[in-house]
Design an enzyme around this catalytic site. Structure first.
Site, PDB file in Angstrom:
ATOM      1  CG  PHE A 131      -1.948   0.981   1.286  1.00 26.56           C
ATOM      2  CD1 PHE A 131      -3.196   0.709   0.751  1.00 26.56           C
ATOM      3  CD2 PHE A 131      -1.726   2.239   1.838  1.00 26.56           C
ATOM      4  CE1 PHE A 131      -4.202   1.665   0.767  1.00 26.56           C
ATOM      5  CE2 PHE A 131      -2.728   3.197   1.847  1.00 26.56           C
ATOM      6  CZ  PHE A 131      -3.969   2.904   1.318  1.00 26.56           C
ATOM      7  CG  ASP A 202       0.237  -2.272   7.363  1.00 26.41           C
ATOM      8  OD1 ASP A 202      -0.897  -2.706   7.694  1.00 26.41           O
ATOM      9  OD2 ASP A 202       0.414  -1.138   6.884  1.00 26.41           O
ATOM     10  CE1 TYR A 227      -9.401   2.634   6.554  1.00 29.14           C
ATOM     11  CE2 TYR A 227      -8.520   4.029   8.290  1.00 29.14           C
ATOM     12  CZ  TYR A 227      -8.435   3.506   7.018  1.00 29.14           C
ATOM     13  OH  TYR A 227      -7.387   3.856   6.210  1.00 29.14           O
ATOM     14  CE  LYS A 228      -7.660  -0.351   5.144  1.00 32.06           C
ATOM     15  NZ  LYS A 228      -6.231  -0.301   4.842  1.00 32.06           N
ATOM     16  NE  ARG A 374      -9.501  -3.828  -2.075  1.00 30.03           N
ATOM     17  CZ  ARG A 374      -8.994  -3.057  -1.130  1.00 30.03           C
ATOM     18  NH1 ARG A 374      -7.789  -3.286  -0.651  1.00 30.03           N
ATOM     19  NH2 ARG A 374      -9.674  -2.027  -0.669  1.00 30.03           N
TER      20      ARG A 374
HETATM   21  C1  PLP Z   1      -5.673   0.844   4.598  1.00 33.73           C
HETATM   22  C2  PLP Z   1      -4.202   0.814   4.686  1.00 33.73           C
HETATM   23  C3  PLP Z   1      -3.501   1.922   5.173  1.00 33.73           C
HETATM   24  C4  PLP Z   1      -4.250   3.170   5.518  1.00 33.73           C
HETATM   25  O1  PLP Z   1      -3.486   4.105   6.186  1.00 33.73           O
HETATM   26  P1  PLP Z   1      -4.212   5.409   6.750  1.00 33.73           P
HETATM   27  O2  PLP Z   1      -3.170   6.097   7.523  1.00 33.73           O
HETATM   28  O3  PLP Z   1      -5.394   4.953   7.527  1.00 33.73           O
HETATM   29  O4  PLP Z   1      -4.685   6.203   5.573  1.00 33.73           O
HETATM   30  C5  PLP Z   1      -2.138   1.802   5.292  1.00 33.73           C
HETATM   31  N1  PLP Z   1      -1.491   0.664   4.947  1.00 33.73           N
HETATM   32  C6  PLP Z   1      -2.136  -0.413   4.483  1.00 33.73           C
HETATM   33  C7  PLP Z   1      -1.395  -1.667   4.147  1.00 33.73           C
HETATM   34  C8  PLP Z   1      -3.518  -0.376   4.325  1.00 33.73           C
HETATM   35  O5  PLP Z   1      -4.169  -1.424   3.842  1.00 33.73           O
END
Ligand code: PLP
Length: 415
Positions: A131, A202, A227-228, A374
């Protein structure tokens, strides 16, 4: 494709739902009628408990208790309290997880602190296909500390680490956000340790759906999203984990008053708090934490292993439905249970339009560059019957070439 195979799949869906009834928390969630929600990996659904917790935090705590709520409703200690609940879900001991900042900021804290614990080493490894925020943060830390960022896919990380003596930190996602591939946290961590390096994980796409096993896998640091799958609500605070053996040496790169040993002494000297509290920065987002704390009650009485089994069953059944219904899009996500997170990603040259056409039919998933449909399977509120319904609608969208309609071609800001 035939009515026969649909009927057979419907029977199978009912059997599987009966088999997994102990992990069905559908009634704990608020979902609109006519929607099959396959985007719980991007924004988890609202739960009744999260709604009530938010209402209580706003109306009674903020509205009536006012400033007294910091003590009376234990706002001040909420980051550690909610951190402890998440620790249980990711296989970490109490006192090692705290919530409050975004994933991006949490990752910055973890990567920066970790890299500084190996000052004689110059290399940080991360996944080029991570990401983007993960790559940006890691690159930023490397620039600030004069280190070298090396982009190595998690599949090549063990080979890169073997016999090396230059790596300070290997920083990876446990589940790839795009493909849904689950990487072996314990194996990569062990390779990092053998090479004298640390690991940071992560857990954005694994917390709440995979048996993460931070302690079992020897992870040094981790971060993850609220939030996921955890369903803490839009912009919910994320969490950071620091293994017990590193707490004493953890130096927060953002020294704030919330990470201070005696914040209300109002001293200009910084003395880091003991334990995971030193990973805090500023005043925590109380309303967001309240929603997250409410949301986490959906896991009360559940074993993450059972949730994981349900998740694997849902994703495997979805792929089975695609086969049975004659949908032959390439499946990007590994078929092997041991390598699959809680999603199924499919390839289609018009993936964006396919997702839009699906949404118009009530199946909400999302699009990821360049050609990925997805679909995330949040196990607590999805049933096998939902999964079959989604597969049938996907077949209809493809067979009827509904994705070719002009209205599905224009991209919105958030895809
Ligand atoms: C969703 C996600 C993020 C989101 O980061 P935010 O700081 O909440 O915007 C970061 N890394 C990964 C791997 C994600 O899936």
């Amino acid at each position: 494709m035939t009515d026969d195979s649909t009927a057979r799949l419907a029977t199978r869906a009912r059997e599987l739902d009966a088999e997994h009834v102990s992990t069905d928390r559908r009634n704990a969630f608020v979902l609109p009628d006519g929607v099959v929600y396959l985007d719980g990996n991007s924004l988890g659904a609202l739960s009744v408990a999260a709604r009530e917790a938010t209402r209580d935090a706003v109306e009674r705590q903020w509205g009536e208790q006012l400033i007294r709520a910091w003590n009376d409703s234990e706002w001040w200690t909420a980051p550690e309290r909610v951190g402890n609940r998440i620790a249980e879900l990711v296989g970490a001991p109490a006192g090692t997880v705290v919530v409050g900042d975004s994933t991006t900021v949490s990752l910055y804290k973890a990567v920066h602190a970790a890299a500084r614990m190996r000052p004689e080493r110059r290399v940080v490894l991360t996944d080029p296909d991570s990401f983007p925020t993960d790559v940006h943060v890691t690159r930023g830390v490397c620039e600030q500390l004069g280190l070298t960022l090396e982009l190595v896919s998690p599949g090549d990380a063990v080979a890169r680490l073997e016999g090396s003596d230059d790596v300070a930190l290997a920083s990876y996602s446990q589940v790839d956000y795009r493909t849904g591939e689950l990487w072996d946290l314990a194996t990569i961590t062990a390779a990092a340790h053998d090479a004298g390096a640390l690991s940071c994980w992560d857990l954005c796409h694994s917390a709440g759906v995979v048996e993460v096993g931070l302690t079992a896998g020897g992870a040094d640091f981790a971060v993850g999203c609220g939030y996921k799958y955890l369903s803490g609500g839009p912009g919910a605070p994320a969490f950071v984990f620091v293994a017990p053996e590193h707490l004493a040496d953890f130096t927060n790169p953002i020294l704030g008053w919330n990470g201070h040993a005696t914040p209300f002494a109002m001293s200009p000297d910084h003395v880091a708090a003991d334990g995971i509290t030193r990973a805090r920065v500023g005043t925590p987002p109380v309303l967001g934490i309240a929603a997250l704390e409410g949301a986490l009650t959906a896991y009360d009485g559940l074993d993450v292993g059972d949730v994981r089994r349900r998740s694997l069953s849902l994703t495997a059944f979805f792929v089975e439905c695609l086969g049975g219904l004659g949908v032959d899009l390439p499946v990007v996500t590994p078929a092997d249970d041991a390598r699959r997170g809680s999603q199924v990603s499919l390839r289609h040259p018009d993936a964006y339009a396919v997702v839009q056409a699906l949404i118009a039919r009530g199946v909400i998933g999302d699009f990821r560059e360049p050609d990925i449909v997805r679909l995330g399977f949040a196990p607590l509120y999805l049933s096998h019957e939902d999964v079959l319904a989604a597969a049938v609608l996907l077949r209809d969208v493809l067979d009827g070439r509904e994705f070719e309609r002009a209205e599905f071609a224009t991209r919105a800001a958030v895809t």
